[in-house]
Design a protein around this motif. Structure first.
Motif, PDB file in Angstrom:
ATOM      1  N   THR C 126       0.859  -1.192   0.000  1.00 42.39           N
ATOM      2  CA  THR C 126       0.000   0.000   0.000  1.00 42.39           C
ATOM      3  C   THR C 126       0.891   1.236   0.000  1.00 42.39           C
ATOM      4  O   THR C 126       2.032   1.197   0.455  1.00 42.39           O
ATOM      5  CB  THR C 126      -0.929   0.024   1.225  1.00 42.39           C
ATOM      6  OG1 THR C 126      -1.562   1.290   1.293  1.00 42.39           O
ATOM      7  CG2 THR C 126      -0.158  -0.204   2.504  1.00 42.39           C
ATOM      8  N   TRP C 127       0.371   2.303  -0.549  1.00 42.49           N
ATOM      9  CA  TRP C 127       1.154   3.531  -0.613  1.00 42.49           C
ATOM     10  C   TRP C 127       1.305   4.151   0.770  1.00 42.49           C
ATOM     11  O   TRP C 127       2.266   4.810   1.073  1.00 42.49           O
ATOM     12  CB  TRP C 127       0.489   4.567  -1.523  1.00 42.49           C
ATOM     13  CG  TRP C 127       0.373   4.151  -2.951  1.00 42.49           C
ATOM     14  CD1 TRP C 127      -0.754   3.715  -3.579  1.00 42.49           C
ATOM     15  CD2 TRP C 127       1.393   4.137  -3.930  1.00 42.49           C
ATOM     16  NE1 TRP C 127      -0.500   3.423  -4.888  1.00 42.49           N
ATOM     17  CE2 TRP C 127       0.824   3.681  -5.143  1.00 42.49           C
ATOM     18  CE3 TRP C 127       2.751   4.463  -3.923  1.00 42.49           C
ATOM     19  CZ2 TRP C 127       1.545   3.546  -6.315  1.00 42.49           C
ATOM     20  CZ3 TRP C 127       3.477   4.334  -5.091  1.00 42.49           C
ATOM     21  CH2 TRP C 127       2.876   3.871  -6.276  1.00 42.49           C
ATOM     22  N   TRP C 128       0.324   3.930   1.583  1.00 41.50           N
ATOM     23  CA  TRP C 128       0.301   4.714   2.824  1.00 41.50           C
ATOM     24  C   TRP C 128      -0.385   3.912   3.915  1.00 41.50           C
ATOM     25  O   TRP C 128      -1.382   3.242   3.674  1.00 41.50           O
ATOM     26  CB  TRP C 128      -0.483   6.015   2.594  1.00 41.50           C
ATOM     27  CG  TRP C 128      -0.475   6.923   3.775  1.00 41.50           C
ATOM     28  CD1 TRP C 128      -1.455   7.086   4.698  1.00 41.50           C
ATOM     29  CD2 TRP C 128       0.584   7.777   4.175  1.00 41.50           C
ATOM     30  NE1 TRP C 128      -1.075   7.978   5.642  1.00 41.50           N
ATOM     31  CE2 TRP C 128       0.184   8.427   5.348  1.00 41.50           C
ATOM     32  CE3 TRP C 128       1.865   8.064   3.663  1.00 41.50           C
ATOM     33  CZ2 TRP C 128       0.983   9.337   6.013  1.00 41.50           C
ATOM     34  CZ3 TRP C 128       2.649   8.969   4.325  1.00 41.50           C
ATOM     35  CH2 TRP C 128       2.212   9.600   5.489  1.00 41.50           C
ATOM     36  N   VAL C 129       0.181   3.937   5.115  1.00 43.71           N
ATOM     37  CA  VAL C 129      -0.531   3.423   6.279  1.00 43.71           C
ATOM     38  C   VAL C 129      -0.495   4.511   7.347  1.00 43.71           C
ATOM     39  O   VAL C 129       0.410   5.335   7.365  1.00 43.71           O
ATOM     40  CB  VAL C 129       0.123   2.148   6.849  1.00 43.71           C
ATOM     41  CG1 VAL C 129      -0.180   0.961   5.976  1.00 43.71           C
ATOM     42  CG2 VAL C 129       1.615   2.329   7.031  1.00 43.71           C
ATOM     43  N   TRP C 130      -1.496   4.484   8.187  1.00 35.92           N
ATOM     44  CA  TRP C 130      -1.536   5.517   9.232  1.00 35.92           C
ATOM     45  C   TRP C 130      -0.884   4.957  10.485  1.00 35.92           C
ATOM     46  O   TRP C 130      -1.547   4.729  11.477  1.00 35.92           O
ATOM     47  CB  TRP C 130      -2.976   5.938   9.501  1.00 35.92           C
ATOM     48  CG  TRP C 130      -3.541   6.689   8.358  1.00 35.92           C
ATOM     49  CD1 TRP C 130      -4.285   6.184   7.349  1.00 35.92           C
ATOM     50  CD2 TRP C 130      -3.409   8.082   8.107  1.00 35.92           C
ATOM     51  NE1 TRP C 130      -4.612   7.176   6.463  1.00 35.92           N
ATOM     52  CE2 TRP C 130      -4.092   8.352   6.909  1.00 35.92           C
ATOM     53  CE3 TRP C 130      -2.770   9.134   8.768  1.00 35.92           C
ATOM     54  CZ2 TRP C 130      -4.157   9.617   6.364  1.00 35.92           C
ATOM     55  CZ3 TRP C 130      -2.843  10.398   8.220  1.00 35.92           C
ATOM     56  CH2 TRP C 130      -3.523  10.621   7.033  1.00 35.92           C
ATOM     57  N   THR C 135       2.463   8.982  10.285  1.00 37.79           N
ATOM     58  CA  THR C 135       1.527  10.038  10.637  1.00 37.79           C
ATOM     59  C   THR C 135       2.251  11.239  11.240  1.00 37.79           C
ATOM     60  O   THR C 135       1.956  12.390  10.899  1.00 37.79           O
ATOM     61  CB  THR C 135       0.488   9.511  11.634  1.00 37.79           C
ATOM     62  OG1 THR C 135      -0.103   8.344  11.096  1.00 37.79           O
ATOM     63  CG2 THR C 135      -0.571  10.544  11.893  1.00 37.79           C
ATOM     64  N   PHE C 138       3.843  13.168   8.596  1.00 42.17           N
ATOM     65  CA  PHE C 138       2.829  13.911   7.849  1.00 42.17           C
ATOM     66  C   PHE C 138       2.403  15.160   8.622  1.00 42.17           C
ATOM     67  O   PHE C 138       2.221  16.244   8.050  1.00 42.17           O
ATOM     68  CB  PHE C 138       1.621  13.005   7.591  1.00 42.17           C
ATOM     69  CG  PHE C 138       0.561  13.627   6.745  1.00 42.17           C
ATOM     70  CD1 PHE C 138       0.836  14.036   5.455  1.00 42.17           C
ATOM     71  CD2 PHE C 138      -0.717  13.809   7.238  1.00 42.17           C
ATOM     72  CE1 PHE C 138      -0.137  14.620   4.677  1.00 42.17           C
ATOM     73  CE2 PHE C 138      -1.691  14.398   6.461  1.00 42.17           C
ATOM     74  CZ  PHE C 138      -1.401  14.801   5.174  1.00 42.17           C
ATOM     75  N   LEU C 142       2.485  19.093   7.579  1.00 44.34           N
ATOM     76  CA  LEU C 142       1.407  20.074   7.758  1.00 44.34           C
ATOM     77  C   LEU C 142       1.909  21.290   8.525  1.00 44.34           C
ATOM     78  O   LEU C 142       1.539  22.428   8.228  1.00 44.34           O
ATOM     79  CB  LEU C 142       0.231  19.441   8.506  1.00 44.34           C
ATOM     80  CG  LEU C 142      -0.609  18.432   7.737  1.00 44.34           C
ATOM     81  CD1 LEU C 142      -1.757  17.958   8.594  1.00 44.34           C
ATOM     82  CD2 LEU C 142      -1.147  19.060   6.461  1.00 44.34           C
ATOM     83  N   LEU C 145       3.829  23.546   6.282  1.00 45.00           N
ATOM     84  CA  LEU C 145       2.933  24.330   5.420  1.00 45.00           C
ATOM     85  C   LEU C 145       2.249  25.429   6.218  1.00 45.00           C
ATOM     86  O   LEU C 145       2.073  26.552   5.745  1.00 45.00           O
ATOM     87  CB  LEU C 145       1.886  23.419   4.774  1.00 45.00           C
ATOM     88  CG  LEU C 145       2.395  22.442   3.727  1.00 45.00           C
ATOM     89  CD1 LEU C 145       1.235  21.740   3.054  1.00 45.00           C
ATOM     90  CD2 LEU C 145       3.222  23.158   2.675  1.00 45.00           C
ATOM     91  N   GLY C 146       1.873  25.099   7.465  1.00 35.28           N
ATOM     92  CA  GLY C 146       1.221  26.102   8.310  1.00 35.28           C
ATOM     93  C   GLY C 146       2.140  27.281   8.567  1.00 35.28           C
ATOM     94  O   GLY C 146       1.727  28.438   8.504  1.00 35.28           O
ATOM     95  N   ILE C 148       4.663  28.220   6.706  1.00 40.95           N
ATOM     96  CA  ILE C 148       4.825  28.985   5.454  1.00 40.95           C
ATOM     97  C   ILE C 148       3.618  29.886   5.246  1.00 40.95           C
ATOM     98  O   ILE C 148       3.758  31.071   4.916  1.00 40.95           O
ATOM     99  CB  ILE C 148       4.992  28.026   4.256  1.00 40.95           C
ATOM    100  CG1 ILE C 148       6.282  27.232   4.390  1.00 40.95           C
ATOM    101  CG2 ILE C 148       5.011  28.802   2.946  1.00 40.95           C
ATOM    102  CD1 ILE C 148       6.440  26.150   3.360  1.00 40.95           C
TER     103      ILE C 148
END
Lengths: 221, 203, 256
Positions: C126-130, C135, C138, C142, C145-146, C148
């Motif tokens: 799978t591409w992604w697991v949480w 996480t 990730f 975020l 980005l916040g 920036i």
């Protein structure tokens, strides 16, 4: 009219990272879902399209209150209304909506396949969701224009706009999500809800700007 | 060209600010609207510009020039706000208004020279001082042709020198057969202008 | 009088950035050269490294994935140190450094996430697991980005610097969480194998290329960071000069 579109896109891209905030909100909403429902990949894949749609809906509503407010605050709105003999006001509204959609909402649509991967969705579901978002989100912006125009005179209209618009966007959500599921789950149809979604967008492309223009005209004081 | 108002009444927030107002301005003439705060000067201008509904009466533009089919489409409105975006440059702002409102007797560069902003047109509007912002806004009147200018406190924020320049701009507009209607409490340097004194009802 | 005093103060503040720009002009060409050399060597070593008997050639993704992940955390650490510099010493360069580092950090974090999911697809299916590590990284993305968005939302650097610094420091909590997430929680992501008590568990034939790549990307980070800081200083000067231009146009107008 092209000049208005260019001005608004330029403003959208230049002024203080509004695009980034929309995407960030979208990412954050999607990132919160697994914490709420648990990191079960099968479950996430199943609710993925719905979550992407809800996330995109909320992120779209986020910046809508500024659609006319910014122009009102600096007096541009008066001049846009006065020019209505030259440029039909509804057309002006439509162009503003298009500019807003392409700067604030189109990036969300482009980001949605990536978020689909986070939700462990299969390629067909990701493609279908992105396509329905691409077709359906303009309707949200156009409905939102009515709310933004009604609330333009209010000093703190931001939340009110979202609250006014949210019930009206439910049909978009219903058909968007059912078309996205239709592409993946076998008995469910894809074409019918998708065409209805297209119809909703086209319908609001006419009704939204007309209603918003009427509201703007009466809002001037 | 003749702008005629008959028995005009205006209200704001349900309160009648003025009524029974009559005036007529012909091309080449200026009308100064004076009076205390709250007398309805801005309201009158916004009614003429079609931004507010009149309570009663009539207002019309007789013998409008051929390109303009109504009063509102023949009007420039310069309100308290400058209608410019701070993040765009002065030239970008003016360029937008010119392509949106149609071209006029001045190009953008000429208009900027006329208001003494010739060498800072490339700066973002937000960097300008209050007086410079006002002058950029005056340049907006020049770049699109409109016979009727509605000016609400046009010289607010201008220094003496810029006021004189602005008087020159208005004179040029009047001698071209245009109409200027200005709400002001300062003399604008227009000799021979009609004056309309507004007072609160009942005073 | 107060105007003149504040102007003198501003010149003192500018002295440091000016020195920094001179410094950057001297250091940058060398830094670029060394970075390219080390990265080229690292790449060559990576291609020479043997395939893993379980993972096949996908193991090579590790040679870029691990440096990206390290740098995503190191960049945040640099930003946090800059944030302390902004809050405690009010050094103008500290704010410039924090602001310049944020987009670079976001890019490295995004690359770490992308390379990780490219590796995860054949390995985990799978591409992604949480899970905790993914996480938390990730969340780091975020936060970048916040930060920036916050720096870009405020026009005036003087106002945005403190707010950004405070946000950066609050977000630093996430860094130890990322580091120890693989130990604290039971996750799919393998635990640390290079920096751990009792020496690395990774085979030397893989360890050396990895270390060289890590050094190469660290150099790349500092090269980009210094370039970005120089750009930010220049950008602020352009803003300042434009404001001066607007004011001097007024004065010239009066005197003429």
């Amino acid at each position: 009219m092209l000049a208005l579109f260019l001005r608004d896109t330029r403003l959208g891209l230049r002024a203080g990272g509004g695009v980034l905030i929309g995407i960030l909100f979208f990412l954050a909403v999607i990132a919160v879902v697994p914490f709420g429902v648990g990191p079960d990949l099968k479950l996430l894949a199943r609710i993925g399209p719905a979550m992407l749609w809800i996330g995109a809906l909320l992120a779209t509503l986020l910046g809508l209150d500024r659609l006319f407010q910014a122009d009102r605050d600096d007096g541009s709105l008066d001049l846009l209304i006065m020019a209505s003999d030259r440029h039909m006001l509804a057309l002006t509204v439509l162009v503003k909506c298009l500019a807003h959609w392409s700067t604030c909402v189109l990036p969300l649509v482009i980001a949605s396949p990536l978020l689909g991967l986070f939700m462990n969705m299969e390629p067909a579901a990701i493609g279908a969701t992105t396509l329905t978002l691409f077709v359906g989100t303009p309707a949200i912006t156009l409905i939102g224009a009515v709310g933004a125009a009604v609330a333009v005179a209010l000093p703190r209209g931001g939340l009110l706009v979202s609250v006014i618009i949210l019930p009206l966007t439910i049909p978009v959500l219903i058909f968007g999500v059912s078309a996205a599921y239709g592409a993946v789950e076998d008995p469910a149809p894809f074409v019918a809800p998708f065409l209805i979604l297209v119809a909703i967008t086209l319908f609001f492309a006419v009704i939204g700007p007309l209603a918003a223009a009427a509201a703007l005209k009466s809002s001037a004081d | 060209m003749r702008l005629v108002a008959e028995n005009l009444a205006g209200e704001r927030g349900g309160e009648i600010l003025f009524s029974g107002l009559n005036f007529a301005v012909t091309g080449g003439e200026a009308l100064m609207i004076t009076g205390p705060n709250g007398a309805g000067k801005s309201t009158l201008l916004r009614i003429i510009g079609g931004l507010l509904d009149k309570a009663e009466g009539r207002i019309r533009l007789d013998d409008a020039p051929a390109d303009f089919d109504g009063l509102v489409s023949a009007c420039h409105y310069l309100g308290h706000l400058n209608a410019m975006k701070p993040v765009l440059s002065v030239e970008e702002n003016l360029h937008f208004w010119q392509s949106f409102n149609g071209i006029g007797d001045y190009t953008i560069a000429e208009a900027l020279d006329r208001v003494q902003l010739g060498d800072i047109g490339h700066l973002p509007f937000g960097y300008l001082s209050t007086g410079q912002k006002r002058r950029a806004s005056i340049a907006r009147l020049l770049i699109s042709r409109r016979p009727v200018w509605l000016l609400d406190e046009p010289t607010a924020g201008l220094d003496k020198r810029s006021e004189d320049q602005f008087a020159g701009v208005m004179h040029a507009h009047l001698s071209g057969g245009g109409i200027v209607i200005a709400a002001t409490h300062l003399p604008l340097g227009l000799d021979g202008a009609q004056e309309l004194v507004m007072g609160r009802n009942g005073f | 009088m107060s105007d003149a005093a504040s102007k003198a103060g501003r010149w003192v503040d500018l002295a440091n950035p000016t020195r920094f720009i001179n410094f950057a002009g001297i250091v940058l060409p060398w830094l670029v050269g060394i970075t390219l050399l080390v990265l080229a060597a690292g790449l060559w070593m990576s291609f020479q490294a043997p395939d893993d008997y379980q993972q096949g050639s996908t193991v090579k993704i590790m040679f870029i994935h691990v440096p990206f992940a390290w740098l995503s955390m190191m960049c945040y650490t640099v930003m946090s140190i800059s944030a302390i510099g902004t809050l405690v010493w009010r050094h103008p360069l500290a704010d410039v450094s924090a602001k310049a580092a944020a987009p670079i950090g976001a890019a490295f974090t995004a690359l770490a996430l992308i390379t990780g999911s490219l590796w995860g697809k054949p390995m985990w299916g799978t591409w992604w697991v949480w899970d905790a590590r993914l996480t938390s990284v990730f969340v780091l993305f975020l936060m970048y980005l916040g930060i920036i968005a916050l720096t870009r939302a405020m026009d005036d650097p003087a106002k945005s610097s403190k707010a950004t610094a405070i946000l950066t420091l609050v977000g630093f909590i996430n860094i130890p969480i990322i580091k120890f997430s693989v130990d604290w929680w039971n996750t799919l992501h393998q635990p640390a194998s290079v920096i751990r008590m009792g020496g690395p568990t990774i085979h030397p034939s893989l360890l050396w290329p990895l270390l060289v790549m890590a050094v190469g990307f660290t150099l790349l980070f500092f090269t980009l960071h210094i370039m970005a800081m120089r750009n930010e200083i220049w950008r602020r000067r352009v803003v300042a000069m434009r404001r001066i231009a607007a004011r001097s146009a007024e004065r010239r107008g009066v005197s003429s």
